[in-house]
Motif scaffolding. Sequence first.
Motif, PDB file in Angstrom:
ATOM      1  N   GLU A  98      65.267  -7.031  80.473  1.00  0.00           N
ATOM      2  CA  GLU A  98      65.098  -7.388  79.251  1.00  0.00           C
ATOM      3  C   GLU A  98      64.400  -8.098  79.095  1.00  0.00           C
ATOM      4  O   GLU A  98      64.628  -9.372  79.841  1.00  0.00           O
ATOM      5  N   GLY A  99      63.683  -8.555  77.756  1.00  0.00           N
ATOM      6  CA  GLY A  99      62.452  -9.811  77.686  1.00  0.00           C
ATOM      7  C   GLY A  99      62.517  -9.999  76.819  1.00  0.00           C
ATOM      8  O   GLY A  99      62.840 -10.762  75.785  1.00  0.00           O
ATOM      9  N   ILE A 100      60.936 -10.280  76.028  1.00  0.00           N
ATOM     10  CA  ILE A 100      61.138 -10.594  74.470  1.00  0.00           C
ATOM     11  C   ILE A 100      61.264  -8.990  74.139  1.00  0.00           C
ATOM     12  O   ILE A 100      62.127  -9.374  72.562  1.00  0.00           O
ATOM     13  N   GLU A 119      64.440 -11.556  68.174  1.00  0.00           N
ATOM     14  CA  GLU A 119      64.074 -12.868  66.637  1.00  0.00           C
ATOM     15  C   GLU A 119      64.141 -14.657  67.272  1.00  0.00           C
ATOM     16  O   GLU A 119      64.164 -15.246  66.891  1.00  0.00           O
ATOM     17  N   ASP A 120      64.916 -14.481  68.042  1.00  0.00           N
ATOM     18  CA  ASP A 120      65.040 -16.064  69.247  1.00  0.00           C
ATOM     19  C   ASP A 120      64.711 -16.188  69.970  1.00  0.00           C
ATOM     20  O   ASP A 120      64.557 -17.412  70.575  1.00  0.00           O
ATOM     21  N   PHE A 229      54.000 -22.191  76.042  1.00  0.00           N
ATOM     22  CA  PHE A 229      54.920 -21.472  77.296  1.00  0.00           C
ATOM     23  C   PHE A 229      55.949 -20.518  76.375  1.00  0.00           C
ATOM     24  O   PHE A 229      56.416 -20.601  74.978  1.00  0.00           O
ATOM     25  N   ASN A 230      56.500 -19.297  77.327  1.00  0.00           N
ATOM     26  CA  ASN A 230      57.709 -18.529  76.114  1.00  0.00           C
ATOM     27  C   ASN A 230      58.502 -18.454  77.044  1.00  0.00           C
ATOM     28  O   ASN A 230      58.963 -17.038  76.922  1.00  0.00           O
ATOM     29  N   GLY A 231      58.541 -18.246  78.511  1.00  0.00           N
ATOM     30  CA  GLY A 231      59.349 -18.103  79.726  1.00  0.00           C
ATOM     31  C   GLY A 231      60.622 -19.055  80.020  1.00  0.00           C
ATOM     32  O   GLY A 231      60.569 -20.250  79.425  1.00  0.00           O
ATOM     33  N   PRO A 232      61.469 -18.627  81.295  1.00  0.00           N
ATOM     34  CA  PRO A 232      62.112 -19.312  81.688  1.00  0.00           C
ATOM     35  C   PRO A 232      61.791 -20.667  82.014  1.00  0.00           C
ATOM     36  O   PRO A 232      62.515 -21.839  82.462  1.00  0.00           O
ATOM     37  N   GLU A 251      64.168 -25.633  77.599  1.00  0.00           N
ATOM     38  CA  GLU A 251      65.232 -25.236  77.501  1.00  0.00           C
ATOM     39  C   GLU A 251      64.946 -25.073  76.159  1.00  0.00           C
ATOM     40  O   GLU A 251      65.892 -24.295  75.860  1.00  0.00           O
ATOM     41  N   ASN A 252      64.095 -24.183  75.707  1.00  0.00           N
ATOM     42  CA  ASN A 252      63.491 -23.609  74.235  1.00  0.00           C
ATOM     43  C   ASN A 252      64.232 -22.256  74.865  1.00  0.00           C
ATOM     44  O   ASN A 252      63.331 -21.227  74.149  1.00  0.00           O
ATOM     45  N   TYR A 253      64.210 -21.630  75.606  1.00  0.00           N
ATOM     46  CA  TYR A 253      63.845 -19.949  76.195  1.00  0.00           C
ATOM     47  C   TYR A 253      64.614 -19.419  76.111  1.00  0.00           C
ATOM     48  O   TYR A 253      65.962 -19.641  76.194  1.00  0.00           O
ATOM     49  N   TRP A 254      64.975 -18.193  75.142  1.00  0.00           N
ATOM     50  CA  TRP A 254      65.966 -17.581  74.444  1.00  0.00           C
ATOM     51  C   TRP A 254      67.334 -16.879  75.670  1.00  0.00           C
ATOM     52  O   TRP A 254      68.248 -17.075  75.249  1.00  0.00           O
ATOM     53  N   ASP A 255      66.337 -17.512  77.452  1.00  0.00           N
ATOM     54  CA  ASP A 255      67.986 -16.582  77.726  1.00  0.00           C
ATOM     55  C   ASP A 255      68.199 -18.433  78.609  1.00  0.00           C
ATOM     56  O   ASP A 255      68.557 -18.297  80.148  1.00  0.00           O
ATOM     57  N   ALA A 256      67.921 -19.212  78.018  1.00  0.00           N
ATOM     58  CA  ALA A 256      68.601 -20.957  79.003  1.00  0.00           C
ATOM     59  C   ALA A 256      69.426 -21.295  79.855  1.00  0.00           C
ATOM     60  O   ALA A 256      69.823 -21.768  80.703  1.00  0.00           O
ATOM     61  N   GLU A 257      70.576 -20.170  78.933  1.00  0.00           N
ATOM     62  CA  GLU A 257      71.971 -20.708  79.755  1.00  0.00           C
ATOM     63  C   GLU A 257      71.958 -20.232  80.681  1.00  0.00           C
ATOM     64  O   GLU A 257      72.611 -20.093  82.203  1.00  0.00           O
TER      65      GLU A 257
END
Lengths: 563, 309
Positions: A98-100, A119-120, A229-232, A251-257
């Motif tokens: 999974e990515g975008i 969508e996030d 940027f939209n990556g990790p 921190e705004n990356y969808w999978d930042a955790e």
Amino acid sequence: MRKSNWLLLVLALVLSMFLVACSGGEDTDDTTSDDTNTSDEGNSEENAGDGEQVFNFLNGDTIPSMDPNMVTDTYGIEFTTHTMEGLYRLGEDSLPVEGIAIDHEVSDDATVWTFNLREDAEWSNGDPVTAHDFVYSWRRAVDPDTGSEYGPYMMGGVLENATEINAGEMAIEELGVEADGDYTLVVTLEKPVPYFESLTTFPTYFPLNEEFTEEQGDDFATSTDTLLFNGPFTLENWDSVASEWEIVKNENYWDAETVQLDKITYQVMKEIQPQIDLYEQGEVDRAGISSDFVDEYSTHEDYQITPEMSVFYMKFNQTRNEALDNVNIRKAISKGYNKNALVDTILNNGSIVATGLMPADFAPHPETGETFRELNGDLVEFDAEEAQQLWEKGLEELGEESVEIEYLTDDSETAKNQSEYIKNQLETNLPGLTVTLKQVPFEQRLDLDTAMDYDIQAAGWGPDYLDPNTFLDLWVTDGPNNYMGYSNPEYDALIEEAANELALEPVERYNAFLEAEQMLFEDAAIAPTYQRARAQLIAPKVQGVQTNPFGSDYEYKWAYAAE
Amino acid sequence: MTRYIFQRVIYMLLTLFIIASISFFLMKFLPGTPLNVENKLSPEQQEIILEKYGLNDPLPVQYFNYMAGLVQGDLGISFHFDSTPVSDILLGRIGPSALLGAQSLLVGTVLGILLGLVAAINHNGIMDYTSTLISVLGKSIPSFVFAGLLQLVFAVQLGWLPVALWGEFKHTILPTIALMIFPLATAARFTRTEMLEVLGSDFITTARAKGVNEFGIVFKHGLRNALIPLITVIGPMAVSLMTGTLVIEQIFGVPGIGEQFVTSVMVVDYPIIMGTTLLFAVLFVVIILVIDLLYGIIDPRIRLAGGEK
């Protein structure tokens, strides 16, 4: 008399000082490296004392470009991958995850792929990442005005109309990619492309925020300020001439955790010796090791070898030298040099002998998971006796007593050592053969390749996507990389079939590739020599780093610093 | 004097024009294209990209376009660093090289003069031999060997200074020392020879006879005269430093211009190759001009044409 005595004395003194300094240098080097090892641990404790998630790395060069449509070099590809994300990303075992995109559906004829986007996902300016960003970027990549090299290469023949658009024959709106609403991307392919999923992990296929990119114009992607940027990770303190920069957790990356690392710092260092010195002093967490340093460091506890997917081989030009038009002569040469010795003593960096075109650990069988190499086995091995028999047979067919052949290689130090060795091997094992070496700079070798102005050439290839086709379609008649006059209609038919009729039959398609590789070596079209590996010193705290067979060399999304 | 300078500047521009023209055509003989993955593209695809950069035009047209841009101060756009202007790259890279060059030239020459001076005063004494030995070693051992030794001793073993990389003053010390060995050796040799000659000449004997003290003899009468030939070699020395930094920058990981030049040739980045070549050329002719002008200041006997007016 007295004066010259003086002179001699001073000279002797100074010389002995130099000698002492040199030999003392080597002696104490060992002890200090032990010392620095211990202080190294002290240092890393200091650094990682609070569980700091930071790596300090060196980079072999500057990053020439961060425009995902334009990047062609190792570092551009690597850093766009760290800081941006396409539909999918290469995860564990280098399989797309999974990515975008969350998932996708493929039409029955496998030419229409519908991707459902999350969508996030956000750009670093807060804009959402939408299907329109992909449409904009992909059109830009094939637009002849953009001047992208990988655009036509990675998209031509894959996305519908990409080739025609790049040639200026169609409008860019005709490209087979559309947004259906903000979060559905519909892609129409020229023909079924079984490996399309892996292509979407490559920078050329990354999305771009249209408004931002257009606003930046020519300045786009020339510095941190002109990038989104939209990556990790995000890239900080970078511009085209920067010799140091960082990637910082986004921190705004969808999978930042999932991302554990806070930061990786980079400094440019091309030379190997200072890299090792800096590593030994605990300044950096990774250093490259070239062949000439392997003996010294292969026993170092942090020494690691990572196999790469690049395979090096000899190309036999069948059009210039009559002898190479003879299959027995080509076979004899293929089997006539000891590759083990080459790998162990000349390369000496963990590289392994290649016995086929497909690298080891590449392209597993779609059902059983066995690798291509395991299934097809060792197709070309060193066998001096057999080589000699084939050679004599070949000479007889030619009606010649002796043959002179030119061997074209790069002029780098390792290439030179290799070619000297191979010349010696071939001339010893194949009586009557004279090999003349021609060593030229890389760019010139490519020119001579295109002009087919060589007899034998040392060349190499790395995969551009996860599929056997990336290696095998090189050798079809008049293929863009053939340039050696090899032509076998049966081979062409197999590759053609794999691309069309068998596109939806993974197992049959795979078998066609297996057969094609066997055919390539029955014809002795090329002679595989070795598969490259990378030797490095890597600090024990560097964990969870993945290496990829294509695209970015490293993946840090899942990396972490161990205590 | 003004007329002389004006004349020289005209010659300078002419020289630069010739250098630019010759390098332009020589560069086009480089094998390969600026494309990075040309082995992956079909000839048609390559054409499309070369078209975009104006590389399909006939050579004279390309030459004219380049020169027209150059006259307006436009060095073009890099191929390798896509869409980055060449001037930005040169400006971003010149700093470290200039700093290293200036530091090593200054320190190296001053120390070299002192060394040569001591040697000349102590003619055939132990200092003289030491000085000669240092000069011979300095001239014959290449700077990268020194660089390696310095790294080994002062960084790896003693740990006083950083092994490599760039950023603070301490990072400049080792590369400066490695680079200054050559100017130091050259300056020492020249100063020694010239001093010996000057100290043996008649006007020194006269000065001595008139009771000028030793300090005045050495510095006022001796050194000033001995330095004139040295100024001639400072020019070529400065230039050799420019090329010397090339290797030193690589070894110490200095983000300088020499290193950039090597890379640009490797990747056939025409605009950067031209940019760096011209930059070196400009520096070279300017240094030569400055040195010619300096002659007049240091040695009143050399007055330039029309200077009296």
